[in-house]
Design an enzyme around this catalytic site. Sequence first.
Site, PDB file in Angstrom:
ATOM      1  N   GLY A   1      24.921  35.824  -6.936  1.00 59.50           N
ATOM      2  CA  GLY A   1      25.882  35.095  -7.751  1.00 59.50           C
ATOM      3  C   GLY A   1      26.568  35.986  -8.765  1.00 59.50           C
TER       4      GLY A   1
ATOM      5  CB  THR B   1      23.557  39.401  -8.470  1.00 63.00           C
ATOM      6  OG1 THR B   1      22.464  38.495  -8.591  1.00 63.00           O
ATOM      7  CG2 THR B   1      23.109  40.625  -7.683  1.00 63.00           C
TER       8      THR B   1
ATOM      9  CG  LEU C   1      48.948  43.350 -18.086  1.00 59.67           C
ATOM     10  CD1 LEU C   1      50.186  42.506 -17.802  1.00 59.67           C
ATOM     11  CD2 LEU C   1      49.014  43.970 -19.474  1.00 59.67           C
TER      12      LEU C   1
ATOM     13  CG  HIS D   1      27.759  41.023 -15.719  1.00 57.75           C
ATOM     14  ND1 HIS D   1      28.991  41.133 -16.314  1.00 57.75           N
ATOM     15  CD2 HIS D   1      26.858  41.466 -16.634  1.00 57.75           C
ATOM     16  CE1 HIS D   1      28.850  41.615 -17.536  1.00 57.75           C
ATOM     17  NE2 HIS D   1      27.563  41.819 -17.748  1.00 57.75           N
TER      18      HIS D   1
ATOM     19  CD  GLU E   1      23.382  34.059 -17.175  1.00 58.61           C
ATOM     20  OE1 GLU E   1      22.793  33.808 -18.255  1.00 58.61           O
ATOM     21  OE2 GLU E   1      23.194  33.424 -16.125  1.00 58.61           O
TER      22      GLU E   1
ATOM     23  CB  THR F   1      25.355  28.264  -9.528  1.00 62.10           C
ATOM     24  OG1 THR F   1      23.939  28.404  -9.595  1.00 62.10           O
ATOM     25  CG2 THR F   1      25.730  26.818  -9.815  1.00 62.10           C
TER      26      THR F   1
ATOM     27  CB  THR G   1      16.877  42.111  -7.733  1.00 62.36           C
ATOM     28  OG1 THR G   1      17.146  40.745  -7.388  1.00 62.36           O
ATOM     29  CG2 THR G   1      18.096  42.962  -7.419  1.00 62.36           C
TER      30      THR G   1
ATOM     31  CG  ASP H   1      47.883  42.042 -14.048  1.00 56.82           C
ATOM     32  OD1 ASP H   1      46.712  42.359 -14.328  1.00 56.82           O
ATOM     33  OD2 ASP H   1      48.421  40.990 -14.430  1.00 56.82           O
TER      34      ASP H   1
END
Length: 300
Positions: free
Chosen positions: A68, A71, A219, A73, A275, A95, A43, A217
Amino acid sequence: MAKYKKGMLIYNGNAGQKDAEKTLGVCVPIISLHVEQLLLLQTSKPLDAQKYCRKHGEDMDIVIILGGDGTVHECINGLGGLIQRPVIAILPGGTCNDFSRTLGIPQNLKKAAEALFAGKIQGTDAAETSRGYFLNFWGIGLVAETSENINDTEKALFGKVSYFLSAFRTIKSMKPFHFKLKLDDTWIKDEAIMVLIANGKIIGTNVLPYPDIKIDDGLADIFIIKEASFSLIKEVMTMKDNIEWDHIDSQLMHYQARSMQIETKEEMSVDTDGEVYSKTPETITILHNHFQMLAPKDEK
């Protein structure tokens, strides 16, 4: 024989060439023993990882994310809408690496790669919002203000400690906000300084104070902090054991739900997986075992 025929390794190109070569040199030899054809994608700007996953994800048997929480996400937002989703492996490279910690993945890169490919496939819930997906948490109030107030210099120098420093700065000016929250079929109307919707169980490398949080689960665990005080935030940020929380129960509320709808009197910033990406209002639905992820074997 390799366990996976086709795989893709996504890694952060902003780390610098020498660091990237060193990092890849640690994990690629291990990955290559288990993946017959490996596509390496670097990237260079935001959303690259998401685009790579959306473009190539259905052609892959496994996607390996080296990075991290940001990335991770991006990648799950590229993979989440696919009909045929590959197995996902997360190698810690940021981090905090909170979701890799939730999965019990070692934070040493070589040990992580070895443990994952000797491990198991773990069904993992995802949370779907109107703007995409998240794995770890969604939060408004103190958690979002903390993210927005992080000093970049402090983050570079102190890493995860910068989140704590920002939280203590933020609370000085934190005022309660009005919210309406629908949990499945029940509405809650109240004031709070933070509403946190968690799928994972670790934030800022610290374990959330309820040991029964599970990622498979179906939830979400919802935490509402009603009042701002240094003593309470110290308790929350140090994540003490559940049995030590009796004296602050009136300030902390906990619920579980499969679907959530939240409205605030004023538009508020939302922190998603570390973020700030969006604003309120929002609707959230938990997708049971939406992803299949590699995890280390359970300890006996």
